[in-house]
Design a protein around this motif. Sequence first.
Motif, mmCIF file in Angstrom:
data_model
loop_
_atom_site.group_PDB
_atom_site.id
_atom_site.type_symbol
_atom_site.label_atom_id
_atom_site.label_comp_id
_atom_site.label_asym_id
_atom_site.label_seq_id
_atom_site.Cartn_x
_atom_site.Cartn_y
_atom_site.Cartn_z
ATOM 1 N N ASN A 39 6.248 5.106 -3.057
ATOM 2 C CA ASN A 39 7.678 4.933 -3.319
ATOM 3 C C ASN A 39 8.327 3.930 -2.369
ATOM 4 O O ASN A 39 9.366 3.350 -2.685
ATOM 5 N N SER A 40 7.719 3.699 -1.201
ATOM 6 C CA SER A 40 8.277 2.720 -0.259
ATOM 7 C C SER A 40 8.151 1.300 -0.777
ATOM 8 O O SER A 40 8.850 0.395 -0.329
ATOM 9 N N ASN A 41 7.225 1.091 -1.700
ATOM 10 C CA ASN A 41 7.003 -0.215 -2.318
ATOM 11 C C ASN A 41 6.672 -1.288 -1.280
ATOM 12 O O ASN A 41 7.034 -2.454 -1.420
ATOM 13 N N GLU A 42 5.937 -0.874 -0.215
ATOM 14 C CA GLU A 42 5.519 -1.803 0.821
ATOM 15 C C GLU A 42 4.061 -1.571 1.180
ATOM 16 O O GLU A 42 3.464 -0.572 0.780
ATOM 17 N N GLY A 43 3.517 -2.502 1.951
ATOM 18 C CA GLY A 43 2.149 -2.356 2.416
ATOM 19 C C GLY A 43 2.068 -1.435 3.623
ATOM 20 O O GLY A 43 3.083 -0.956 4.143
ATOM 21 N N MET A 44 0.816 -1.209 4.090
ATOM 22 C CA MET A 44 0.618 -0.286 5.211
ATOM 23 C C MET A 44 -0.758 -0.522 5.831
ATOM 24 O O MET A 44 -1.739 -0.768 5.121
ATOM 25 N N SER A 79 -1.687 -0.852 -11.297
ATOM 26 C CA SER A 79 -2.972 -1.524 -11.081
ATOM 27 C C SER A 79 -3.256 -1.741 -9.597
ATOM 28 O O SER A 79 -2.348 -1.978 -8.805
ATOM 29 N N PHE A 80 -4.533 -1.649 -9.226
ATOM 30 C CA PHE A 80 -4.931 -1.883 -7.841
ATOM 31 C C PHE A 80 -6.386 -2.325 -7.783
ATOM 32 O O PHE A 80 -7.168 -2.103 -8.717
ATOM 33 N N LEU A 81 -6.738 -2.958 -6.665
ATOM 34 C CA LEU A 81 -8.111 -3.363 -6.381
ATOM 35 C C LEU A 81 -8.560 -2.700 -5.090
ATOM 36 O O LEU A 81 -7.768 -2.499 -4.165
ATOM 37 N N SER A 82 -9.848 -2.368 -5.009
ATOM 38 C CA SER A 82 -10.433 -1.812 -3.787
ATOM 39 C C SER A 82 -11.468 -2.793 -3.247
ATOM 40 O O SER A 82 -12.365 -3.212 -3.985
ATOM 41 N N GLU A 122 -1.284 -4.831 -8.489
ATOM 42 C CA GLU A 122 -0.057 -4.645 -7.715
ATOM 43 C C GLU A 122 -0.367 -4.213 -6.281
ATOM 44 O O GLU A 122 0.452 -4.412 -5.379
ATOM 45 N N TYR A 123 -1.533 -3.607 -6.093
ATOM 46 C CA TYR A 123 -1.961 -3.169 -4.763
ATOM 47 C C TYR A 123 -3.373 -3.686 -4.494
ATOM 48 O O TYR A 123 -4.214 -3.730 -5.396
ATOM 49 N N ILE A 124 -3.622 -4.061 -3.248
ATOM 50 C CA ILE A 124 -4.975 -4.389 -2.794
ATOM 51 C C ILE A 124 -5.306 -3.460 -1.634
ATOM 52 O O ILE A 124 -4.589 -3.430 -0.622
ATOM 53 N N PHE A 125 -6.392 -2.689 -1.772
ATOM 54 C CA PHE A 125 -6.870 -1.805 -0.707
ATOM 55 C C PHE A 125 -8.038 -2.480 0.001
ATOM 56 O O PHE A 125 -8.965 -2.981 -0.647
ATOM 57 N N ILE A 126 -8.011 -2.487 1.328
ATOM 58 C CA ILE A 126 -9.117 -3.021 2.123
ATOM 59 C C ILE A 126 -9.537 -1.947 3.118
ATOM 60 O O ILE A 126 -8.731 -1.518 3.948
ATOM 61 N N ILE A 143 -4.307 -1.300 3.993
ATOM 62 C CA ILE A 143 -5.494 -1.611 4.794
ATOM 63 C C ILE A 143 -5.804 -0.426 5.695
ATOM 64 O O ILE A 143 -4.904 0.182 6.271
ATOM 65 N N SER A 144 -7.082 -0.089 5.813
ATOM 66 C CA SER A 144 -7.456 1.079 6.621
ATOM 67 C C SER A 144 -8.692 0.781 7.459
ATOM 68 O O SER A 144 -9.490 -0.097 7.130
ATOM 69 N N GLY A 145 -8.840 1.543 8.541
ATOM 70 C CA GLY A 145 -10.017 1.380 9.386
ATOM 71 C C GLY A 145 -9.789 1.876 10.789
ATOM 72 O O GLY A 145 -8.817 2.577 11.085
#
Length: 466
Positions: free
Chosen positions: A108-113, A140-143, A179-183, A211-213
């Motif tokens: 809902n924040s419509n921002e990255g993280m 839609s999203f990509l991983s 709309e989202y890219i997950f890394i 992005i996570s790690g």
Amino acid sequence: MIIDMEAIEAHKLSCIVKHNGGTILDLNTDSVTATFNKEYPDNVCPIGNLSENNIEGYYYPDGKHKYKIESKERIRQGKMQDYIRTEQYESRALQYKINNLSAEELINSNEGMIILGRGGTGKTFFINKIQELLTAKKISFLSLAPTNKACRHISKYTQAQTLHKFKYIFDTTKKLEAEYIFIDEISMMSEMFYSFFIKVKNMYPDTKFIISGDFGQLDPVETLNTIHDYENSGALYDLVDGNKQLLTICRRADDEYFNLTHPDNMKRIINNEITFNNKLYKFSDTYTNKHLAFTNKKRIEINKDMMDKTFTNMKQEVLNNNIKRLKKAKRKTSHLKLDNIEIPHLDIKRNVHNVNSQDMRLVEGMPVISCKNVKKLDIVNNEEYFVQMFNEAEVVIIEPISGHSLTLTIDELRTNFLPAYCITVHKSQGCTFDFPYTIHEWTRFTTKMKYVALSRATDFNNVNIM
């Protein structure tokens, strides 16, 4: 420093050219393009002998010209000679907004993280929850991940791609519909991808990056000998819109061990001991059935030893059972000998085309690890399996977590797998060990290697250091 020296030399050269009647057309780091009021043959300098009007250093110490003339026809007039740059570049302090959002609130924040957390804090679980909600909302999203093994962990709701594959596709098509890219596994992402994803975000500014790690874990191999700080880079800050979320509760181990194995404590472990919170902790040095090593030489050595020991132990177990059975029947056991015990096994010669390969004595239950990505076999590099059954022609292996089994020919096993009683610490990243294991060559480990090696464990008593 090098750029500054080049700028000084370019300035010297331009002054010499102007002093001798030349008109500057183009100025590069190692050359000046100019016109003179008369033609000069190639490699003959039109400038006269050194005088008080020339810049010192026009000649090398041996008397040879420091510069030379080359005829160029491509430039006839100056390139933006009156243009003055007006851009201003300022260094900025990065002030992340620290969040504590649920998956729903993040969307809902419509921002990255950027989602940071040490091993076992539930990063993958959180990512899967976000993707579950996005799937339900038909967003839609990509991983993406640096390795195929890491891609397996984030492919629950979409087929993840490696960073290199995505870059190749995007560079070819310049199209992005997600709309989202997950890394995931951000610590393993090399520098060129930060520049690349900034370009992607500039072209598609509405795309959100999640992005996570764990930056305490291992770096990409190509940056092992470089100094870098990607965690505090402006590129990462811009990709995630200045938002950060920290996961601090460990789901893998208890709080005591989790706090003990903080990256800051790695240098305090001396002679297998560490004093933490006024308490002395001493790691055992037991030789277990699972091992981590620094070098492939040590890995091969331990695997050879473990294959021999496992085979002998299996024979001893059969002998003991036979003795127990005969004693129960009140029969003689003196004729039973260890050398006479037959254990089903298969000796496989090493792959001569792989320097890290070694001869294998295959027995039931033996661990093996893939060393290649092979699409037709559905295997990715660094996945561990156990031998389930075998004959002279085929081997069946099973992946313990998913239960996924593969039937391979002997040559396919030899070519694509290695024994896995011992693996290198790099291959252990992403693993969880809920059983005893032994760490070898500890003093050769970097701080990050030590952290990765210790944080695989679910319990302090499972860790042994030799």
